[in-house]
Design a protein around this motif. Structure first.
Motif, mmCIF file in Angstrom:
data_model
loop_
_atom_site.group_PDB
_atom_site.id
_atom_site.type_symbol
_atom_site.label_atom_id
_atom_site.label_comp_id
_atom_site.label_asym_id
_atom_site.label_seq_id
_atom_site.Cartn_x
_atom_site.Cartn_y
_atom_site.Cartn_z
ATOM 1 N N LEU A 258 -2.184 -10.994 -0.448
ATOM 2 C CA LEU A 258 -1.296 -12.103 -0.129
ATOM 3 C C LEU A 258 -1.397 -13.172 -1.216
ATOM 4 O O LEU A 258 -2.075 -14.188 -1.056
ATOM 5 N N GLY A 259 -0.771 -12.902 -2.332
ATOM 6 C CA GLY A 259 -0.702 -13.873 -3.413
ATOM 7 C C GLY A 259 -1.681 -13.635 -4.537
ATOM 8 O O GLY A 259 -1.313 -13.677 -5.703
ATOM 9 N N ARG A 260 -2.955 -13.403 -4.205
ATOM 10 C CA ARG A 260 -3.972 -13.136 -5.218
ATOM 11 C C ARG A 260 -4.815 -11.962 -4.769
ATOM 12 O O ARG A 260 -4.908 -11.658 -3.580
ATOM 13 N N LYS A 261 -5.477 -11.330 -5.741
ATOM 14 C CA LYS A 261 -6.258 -10.145 -5.427
ATOM 15 C C LYS A 261 -7.439 -10.459 -4.521
ATOM 16 O O LYS A 261 -7.995 -9.571 -3.893
ATOM 17 N N ALA A 262 -7.833 -11.722 -4.447
ATOM 18 C CA ALA A 262 -8.919 -12.123 -3.549
ATOM 19 C C ALA A 262 -8.439 -12.338 -2.122
ATOM 20 O O ALA A 262 -9.217 -12.763 -1.269
ATOM 21 N N CYS A 263 -7.161 -12.023 -1.845
ATOM 22 C CA CYS A 263 -6.567 -12.315 -0.536
ATOM 23 C C CYS A 263 -5.976 -11.059 0.098
ATOM 24 O O CYS A 263 -4.750 -10.964 0.275
ATOM 25 N N PRO A 264 -6.805 -10.078 0.483
ATOM 26 C CA PRO A 264 -6.266 -8.898 1.169
ATOM 27 C C PRO A 264 -5.815 -9.253 2.583
ATOM 28 O O PRO A 264 -6.314 -10.221 3.177
ATOM 29 N N PRO A 265 -4.886 -8.510 3.155
ATOM 30 C CA PRO A 265 -4.448 -8.772 4.530
ATOM 31 C C PRO A 265 -5.617 -8.680 5.506
ATOM 32 O O PRO A 265 -6.506 -7.837 5.359
ATOM 33 N N GLY A 266 -5.598 -9.560 6.503
ATOM 34 C CA GLY A 266 -6.647 -9.561 7.513
ATOM 35 C C GLY A 266 -6.235 -8.855 8.791
ATOM 36 O O GLY A 266 -7.011 -8.812 9.746
ATOM 37 N N ALA A 267 -5.027 -8.313 8.824
ATOM 38 C CA ALA A 267 -4.524 -7.591 9.995
ATOM 39 C C ALA A 267 -3.443 -6.633 9.520
ATOM 40 O O ALA A 267 -2.837 -6.840 8.453
ATOM 41 N N PRO A 268 -3.180 -5.556 10.277
ATOM 42 C CA PRO A 268 -2.110 -4.634 9.882
ATOM 43 C C PRO A 268 -0.767 -5.346 9.752
ATOM 44 O O PRO A 268 -0.453 -6.248 10.537
ATOM 45 N N LEU A 269 0.008 -4.945 8.762
ATOM 46 C CA LEU A 269 1.337 -5.527 8.604
ATOM 47 C C LEU A 269 2.282 -5.064 9.704
ATOM 48 O O LEU A 269 3.263 -5.748 10.012
ATOM 49 N N ALA A 270 2.000 -3.910 10.278
ATOM 50 C CA ALA A 270 2.778 -3.370 11.399
ATOM 51 C C ALA A 270 4.277 -3.362 11.119
ATOM 52 O O ALA A 270 5.070 -3.882 11.919
ATOM 53 N N PRO A 271 4.724 -2.780 10.011
ATOM 54 C CA PRO A 271 6.160 -2.797 9.698
ATOM 55 C C PRO A 271 6.958 -1.900 10.636
ATOM 56 O O PRO A 271 6.491 -0.847 11.069
ATOM 57 N N ARG A 272 8.168 -2.321 10.939
ATOM 58 C CA ARG A 272 9.058 -1.494 11.758
ATOM 59 C C ARG A 272 10.501 -1.898 11.481
ATOM 60 O O ARG A 272 10.789 -3.039 11.117
ATOM 61 N N ARG A 273 11.398 -0.941 11.662
ATOM 62 C CA ARG A 273 12.824 -1.179 11.499
ATOM 63 C C ARG A 273 13.459 -1.333 12.874
ATOM 64 O O ARG A 273 13.175 -0.573 13.790
#
Length: 251
Positions: A150-165
């Protein structure tokens, strides 16, 4: 009805870069178009030097953001050592840089801002000139080619993105789509949902009425966050619309 790709962004740390002047590296409260296109590009495996791939992605999607919480501001006093540029000298690794003679190593000081525990929902849709499909983007977010951050490599997601259409009548309905709780029942000691602001911010592109069919309370501004050339960090302008409203539901 319009089909949207909807996903959620949450992380203990996020940084949505803005124009950086001097030693200050500020962050916006929510991701702009460049950040979301970059995230999708990493998921698809589009490299920064792939100008055609970058163009196809940039021209294929429209972007809207729901800021459920901007998170709190964290400012980091940052130092980094880099050797000065020298003719006929190439540093191929970080080890090579730090192994340079002391007299050519410079220390750069900067102040870098982050958002702590921010929560955002993203809705993406295909433009009339799209060369990609939402199915491709959805699958890429589920099984990304490159690690996502999320913006920088030191900022991985802290929860699933859970994408859906899913198809919705209005853009706001897509942005208000619910997700599974971030942790447990998302309740504090008093049985309430996580401490999220009462109001949410919607930001989108297109036209002023695109959110829910009317333009009441809508503000607009020019944002320079359309990626034109990733290698040279060149960006172009777009019109962004915003509205603050009461939250419909916790997500």
């Amino acid at each position: 009805m319009t089909e949207y790709l909807v996903f959620r962004l949450y992380a203990p740390l996020a940084s949505w870069g803005e124009a950086a002047v001097g030693e200050s590296r500020p962050t916006a409260t929510y991701p702009g178009r460049s950040a979301i296109v970059g995230l999708l590009g990493a998921a698809l495996g589009v490299r920064r030097d792939d100008d055609e791939g970058q163009r196809r992605l940039r021209d294929s999607v429209g972007i809207a953001i729901k800021q459920r919480s901007p998170g709190s501001l964290l400012r980091d006093y940052h130092t980094v050592q880099v050797p000065a540029s020298q003719s006929k000298v190439t540093y191929r690794t970080r080890r090579d840089e730090l192994g340079a003679p002391r007299k050519v190593i410079n220390t750069i000081l900067s102040s870098r801002d982050y958002r702590c525990d921010g929560l955002w929902t993203v809705a993406a849709w295909l433009t009339p000139q799209a060369e990609l499909r939402l199915e491709e983007l959805e699958q890429a977010l589920k099984t990304p080619y490159f690690p996502l951050y999320l913006g920088r490599k030191a900022c991985p997601p802290g929860a699933p993105l859970a994408p859906r259409r899913e198809a919705f009548a209005h853009l706001r309905d897509a942005l208000d789509a619910g997700f599974l709780p971030l942790c447990g029942k998302n309740q504090d000691d008093e049985g309430r949902a996580l401490r999220l602001p009462e109001n949410v911010l919607y930001a989108w592109e297109g036209d002023a009425e695109a959110l829910d069919g009317h333009a009441r309370g809508v503000e607009s501004s020019e944002s320079w966050d359309v990626p034109l050339n990733r290698r040279r960090w060149q960006f172009g302008p777009r019109t962004e619309y915003r509205r603050v409203a009461r939250a419909r539901e916790e997500s």
